[in-house]
Structure formats: structure tokens, C-alpha cells
Scaffold this motif. Structure first.
Motif, PDB file in Angstrom:
ATOM      1  N   LEU A   9     119.693  -3.366 -37.199  1.00 34.66           N
ATOM      2  CA  LEU A   9     120.052  -3.554 -38.608  1.00 34.66           C
ATOM      3  C   LEU A   9     118.811  -3.806 -39.455  1.00 34.66           C
ATOM      4  N   LEU A  10     117.932  -4.627 -38.903  1.00 38.51           N
ATOM      5  CA  LEU A  10     116.765  -5.067 -39.663  1.00 38.51           C
ATOM      6  C   LEU A  10     115.705  -3.977 -39.816  1.00 38.51           C
ATOM      7  N   THR A  11     115.747  -2.963 -38.942  1.00 42.61           N
ATOM      8  CA  THR A  11     114.714  -1.927 -39.041  1.00 42.61           C
ATOM      9  C   THR A  11     114.954  -0.987 -40.228  1.00 42.61           C
ATOM     10  N   VAL A  12     116.141  -1.047 -40.811  1.00 42.93           N
ATOM     11  CA  VAL A  12     116.418  -0.223 -41.990  1.00 42.93           C
ATOM     12  C   VAL A  12     115.590  -0.791 -43.149  1.00 42.93           C
ATOM     13  N   SER A  13     114.874   0.088 -43.846  1.00 42.97           N
ATOM     14  CA  SER A  13     114.066  -0.412 -44.953  1.00 42.97           C
ATOM     15  C   SER A  13     114.722  -0.049 -46.282  1.00 42.97           C
ATOM     16  N   PHE A  14     114.433  -0.807 -47.258  1.00 43.61           N
ATOM     17  CA  PHE A  14     115.049  -0.601 -48.567  1.00 43.61           C
ATOM     18  C   PHE A  14     113.987  -0.340 -49.619  1.00 43.61           C
ATOM     19  N   ALA A  15     114.212   0.642 -50.448  1.00 44.32           N
ATOM     20  CA  ALA A  15     113.336   0.866 -51.592  1.00 44.32           C
ATOM     21  C   ALA A  15     114.232   1.014 -52.813  1.00 44.32           C
ATOM     22  N   TRP A  16     113.796   0.496 -53.922  1.00 44.56           N
ATOM     23  CA  TRP A  16     114.622   0.502 -55.125  1.00 44.56           C
ATOM     24  C   TRP A  16     114.095   1.524 -56.131  1.00 44.56           C
ATOM     25  N   GLY A  17     114.282   2.777 -55.789  1.00 41.60           N
ATOM     26  CA  GLY A  17     113.960   3.840 -56.746  1.00 41.60           C
ATOM     27  C   GLY A  17     112.488   4.141 -56.926  1.00 41.60           C
ATOM     28  N   GLU A  18     111.592   3.355 -56.305  1.00 42.33           N
ATOM     29  CA  GLU A  18     110.159   3.611 -56.489  1.00 42.33           C
ATOM     30  C   GLU A  18     109.580   4.189 -55.214  1.00 42.33           C
ATOM     31  N   GLU A  19     108.546   4.985 -55.381  1.00 39.34           N
ATOM     32  CA  GLU A  19     107.918   5.601 -54.221  1.00 39.34           C
ATOM     33  C   GLU A  19     107.006   4.597 -53.518  1.00 39.34           C
ATOM     34  N   VAL A  20     107.396   4.185 -52.347  1.00 37.92           N
ATOM     35  CA  VAL A  20     106.593   3.274 -51.522  1.00 37.92           C
ATOM     36  C   VAL A  20     106.532   3.895 -50.140  1.00 37.92           C
ATOM     37  N   LEU A  48     105.623 -11.718 -44.365  1.00 31.09           N
ATOM     38  CA  LEU A  48     106.254 -12.990 -44.009  1.00 31.09           C
ATOM     39  C   LEU A  48     106.358 -13.071 -42.503  1.00 31.09           C
ATOM     40  N   TYR A  49     105.956 -14.174 -41.921  1.00 33.42           N
ATOM     41  CA  TYR A  49     106.013 -14.320 -40.470  1.00 33.42           C
ATOM     42  C   TYR A  49     106.131 -15.797 -40.140  1.00 33.42           C
ATOM     43  N   ARG A  50     106.827 -16.077 -39.038  1.00 31.80           N
ATOM     44  CA  ARG A  50     107.155 -17.462 -38.701  1.00 31.80           C
ATOM     45  C   ARG A  50     107.590 -18.143 -39.992  1.00 31.80           C
ATOM     46  N   ASP A  51     106.963 -19.224 -40.399  1.00 26.87           N
ATOM     47  CA  ASP A  51     107.350 -19.787 -41.703  1.00 26.87           C
ATOM     48  C   ASP A  51     106.184 -19.647 -42.683  1.00 26.87           C
ATOM     49  N   LYS A  52     105.346 -18.637 -42.427  1.00 25.87           N
ATOM     50  CA  LYS A  52     104.157 -18.453 -43.269  1.00 25.87           C
ATOM     51  C   LYS A  52     104.217 -17.150 -44.054  1.00 25.87           C
ATOM     52  N   LYS A  53     103.269 -16.996 -44.958  1.00 27.31           N
ATOM     53  CA  LYS A  53     103.274 -15.836 -45.847  1.00 27.31           C
ATOM     54  C   LYS A  53     101.841 -15.444 -46.185  1.00 27.31           C
ATOM     55  N   PHE A  74     107.899 -10.191 -34.693  1.00 27.06           N
ATOM     56  CA  PHE A  74     108.414  -9.516 -35.892  1.00 27.06           C
ATOM     57  C   PHE A  74     107.782 -10.093 -37.151  1.00 27.06           C
ATOM     58  N   VAL A  75     107.574  -9.216 -38.131  1.00 24.30           N
ATOM     59  CA  VAL A  75     107.181  -9.691 -39.461  1.00 24.30           C
ATOM     60  C   VAL A  75     108.068  -8.977 -40.483  1.00 24.30           C
ATOM     61  N   GLU A  76     108.171  -9.588 -41.643  1.00 25.70           N
ATOM     62  CA  GLU A  76     108.907  -8.937 -42.729  1.00 25.70           C
ATOM     63  C   GLU A  76     107.901  -8.510 -43.778  1.00 25.70           C
ATOM     64  N   LEU A  77     107.997  -7.256 -44.158  1.00 29.22           N
ATOM     65  CA  LEU A  77     107.089  -6.714 -45.156  1.00 29.22           C
ATOM     66  C   LEU A  77     107.854  -6.562 -46.464  1.00 29.22           C
ATOM     67  N   GLN A  78     107.248  -7.024 -47.550  1.00 29.71           N
ATOM     68  CA  GLN A  78     107.893  -6.874 -48.860  1.00 29.71           C
ATOM     69  C   GLN A  78     106.892  -6.347 -49.861  1.00 29.71           C
ATOM     70  N   VAL A  79     107.344  -5.481 -50.728  1.00 33.27           N
ATOM     71  CA  VAL A  79     106.527  -5.051 -51.865  1.00 33.27           C
ATOM     72  C   VAL A  79     107.202  -5.628 -53.092  1.00 33.27           C
ATOM     73  N   ILE A  80     106.438  -6.400 -53.857  1.00 34.44           N
ATOM     74  CA  ILE A  80     107.012  -7.138 -54.983  1.00 34.44           C
ATOM     75  C   ILE A  80     106.292  -6.755 -56.276  1.00 34.44           C
ATOM     76  N   ARG A  81     107.087  -6.444 -57.296  1.00 34.36           N
ATOM     77  CA  ARG A  81     106.507  -6.235 -58.620  1.00 34.36           C
ATOM     78  C   ARG A  81     107.170  -7.192 -59.594  1.00 34.36           C
ATOM     79  N   TYR A  87     110.711  -3.164 -52.192  1.00 32.59           N
ATOM     80  CA  TYR A  87     110.703  -2.536 -50.856  1.00 32.59           C
ATOM     81  C   TYR A  87     110.683  -3.653 -49.826  1.00 32.59           C
ATOM     82  N   LYS A  88     111.441  -3.438 -48.782  1.00 36.88           N
ATOM     83  CA  LYS A  88     111.534  -4.459 -47.747  1.00 36.88           C
ATOM     84  C   LYS A  88     111.675  -3.785 -46.394  1.00 36.88           C
ATOM     85  N   LYS A  89     110.941  -4.267 -45.407  1.00 31.42           N
ATOM     86  CA  LYS A  89     111.051  -3.669 -44.072  1.00 31.42           C
ATOM     87  C   LYS A  89     110.741  -4.710 -43.010  1.00 31.42           C
TER      88      LYS A  89
END
Ligand SMILES: [Zn+2]
Length: 270
Positions: A9-20, A48-53, A74-81, A87-89
Motif C-alpha cells: 500500500l505504502l509503495t504507491v506514490s502520490f502526486a498532485w497534478g505537478e510533474e515530480v 522522514l525516517y524514524r522520528d527524524k526529518k 524505510f523512509v518517507e519522501l515528501q515534496v512540499i511547496r 508528492y509523497k512516496k
């Protein structure tokens, strides 16, 4: 089973209309990676990893980021504007084993004066790594800093110095005869060229895009602070200055101030 399903489930990445576009496929601890964006304005990549960023501000369309050395699986990758996640993966990090080595160095008693020097030099290094500028290079990869690199100590090796003090090796050591030319691994600007207590004659180059390379224990520095250098240009000669057991080059690759494994960075194309 539940964990496996959750991972799917978590491997699905999300992008919100922007090219990433993530340009890296395999992720390792201390690995350098690239994400491509259409619009870098007010954008940052967050790991984001463990409880760090870790935060990597976009300084161009190609945003370099690191998986931390102590990332875990595992780490969580986020692109934030502007505070909005675009974008999240979730990324699975391949695990690596690090070797343990024992080294003996001549113990030096650290006087108050020396301790003050070390503190001052740490601030200088921190200041160098705090520079944020657009990419100064047009090449799409690093080159090795020596013509025939022979690695003697890998990145991440745990070291036992003089039988007690432990430290982690935050770069790669290449053994080479004293006087061997050292090359800039990528085009950039020299932001530090000084003799330091631990790393001896040291050069730090800012390449822009948050990337830095560090060259330590040189016998001679051939560049000046503020000078632009091209990839492949001679910046100094191999030596054994500072805390060193013999002639070698200590080579470090950093993104922002995060240490990455130079052997992985040298394989990266962007
Ligand atoms: Zn080293």
C-alpha cells in the motif's frame, strides 16, 4: 503478512497534478539521490525516517537529497511547496553492512588552545556547508578525485582508534603516493582551502544545488578560497597532513550538510 500488505500500500506514490520525477531507483543508507521538478520555487524535499526529518531546499529543477546513514529500512519522501505536500512516496532502503577497523594513531594531548582551534574549525566547516546556491556545474556526474583510485577505507567503516575511541568514517580513503594530483570531482567554487587540525590541508568545493565535496590530508593546496574550478582541474596533491597514518586522500561528498557515501555518489548520473 500484514506488514507486507501495508508495504504494498505504502509503495504507491502520490502526486498532485505537478510533474515530480524521482531519478533514482535504488536507495541505500547514505545514498545520494535526485528528484526532478518542473517548478523549484518555494519547494523542498523532505526525508522522514524514524522520528527524524531531513530537509533539502530546491535550488533548481534537479533537487539532490540523501537517505541518512541511520535511515533504517524505510523512509518517507515528501515534496512540499508552501507547506503543501505535492508528492509523497515510501521508499524501501537496501541494507548495507559496514566493516569495523582498528587503527593506531600517535596520541596527541589536546591542550585548551588546540580544543579552541578544533571548535573554531568546526564552525568554519559548518559555515562552508551552509552555502546554498544554484548549480554551478553543467556536467551530469562526479568524477573520481584521483586518476587510479584505490580505496583503502570505505564510507561508514566503524573505527576503533587506539583501542578505545570509536568513530564512523564519513568519507572514502584512497591510498596514493604523496604528491599524486587531486582533481575537482565536479565544477564548483572553492569555499574552504586551509590547514585544519584533524583533516590537515583541506579543500571544500561548493558545486551549487546543495552539493559539496571535501578533500583532506593534502600535502599541497593548489587553489584559493573563492576560486572557480572545473571538473578535473588539479586542486592539490595527496599527502598525510592532519590526523593521518600515511599518504592518502580522504574524499567526502555532502548534500547540504548531510554526509553521503562517495562510492555511491560517483555512480550517480543526473
Ligand atoms: Zn578518511
Amino acid at each position: 503478512m500484514v506488514r507486507f500488505f501495508l508495504f504494498l500500500l505504502l509503495t504507491v506514490s502520490f502526486a498532485w497534478g505537478e510533474e515530480v520525477k524521482l531519478l533514482t531507483e535504488n536507495f541505500y543508507p547514505a545514498g545520494l539521490n535526485v528528484i526532478q521538478v518542473d517548478n523549484p520555487q518555494n519547494l523542498k524535499v523532505v526525508v522522514l525516517y524514524r522520528d527524524k526529518k531531513l530537509t533539502f531546499p530546491a535550488l533548481g529543477k534537479k533537487v539532490f537529497f540523501a537517505i541518512p546513514y541511520d535511515s533504517g529500512k524505510f523512509v518517507e519522501l515528501q515534496v512540499i511547496r508552501d507547506g503543501k505536500t505535492i508528492y509523497k512516496k515510501f521508499i524501501k532502503v537496501k541494507q548495507k553492512k559496514y566493516r569495523i577497523s582498528r587503527i593506531t594513531v600517535k596520541s596527541r594531548k589536546l591542550t585548551k588552545k588546540v580544543l579552541e582551534r578544533i571548535k573554531r574549525e568546526r564552525q568554519l566547516i559548518r559555515k562552508a556547508f551552509s552555502i546554498r546556491e544554484e548549480a554551478l556545474f553543467t556536467e551530469n556526474s562526479f568524477i573520481p578525485p584521483l586518476k587510479n583510485p584505490r580505496m583503502s577505507t570505505p564510507f561508514g567503516a566503524k573505527r576503533i582508534i587506539n583501542g578505545k575511541k570509536r568513530s564512523i568514517h564519513w568519507g572514502v580513503d584512497y591510498s596514493a603516493p604523496r604528491g599524486t594530483p587531486v582533481y575537482a570531482s565536479l565544477t564548483g567554487k572553492v569555499v574552504l582551502a586551509k590547514e585544519l587540525f584533524y583533516t590537515g590541508k583541506t579543500v571544500i568545493i561548493s558545486h551549487g544545488a546543495g552539493l559539496f565535496t571535501l578533500y583532506a590530508h593534502l600535502s599541497k593546496i593548489d587553489v584559493k578560497e573563492g576560486q572557480m574550478v572545473k571538473r578535473g582541474q588539479v586542486i592539490g596533491k595527496v599527502g598525510s597532513t592532519g590526523r593521518s597514518t600515511g599518504p592518502h586522500l580522504h574524499f567526502g561528498v555532502y548534500v547540504n550538510s548531510v554526509r553521503t557515501d562517495p562510492s555511491l555518489a560517483l555512480k550517480l548520473k543526473w
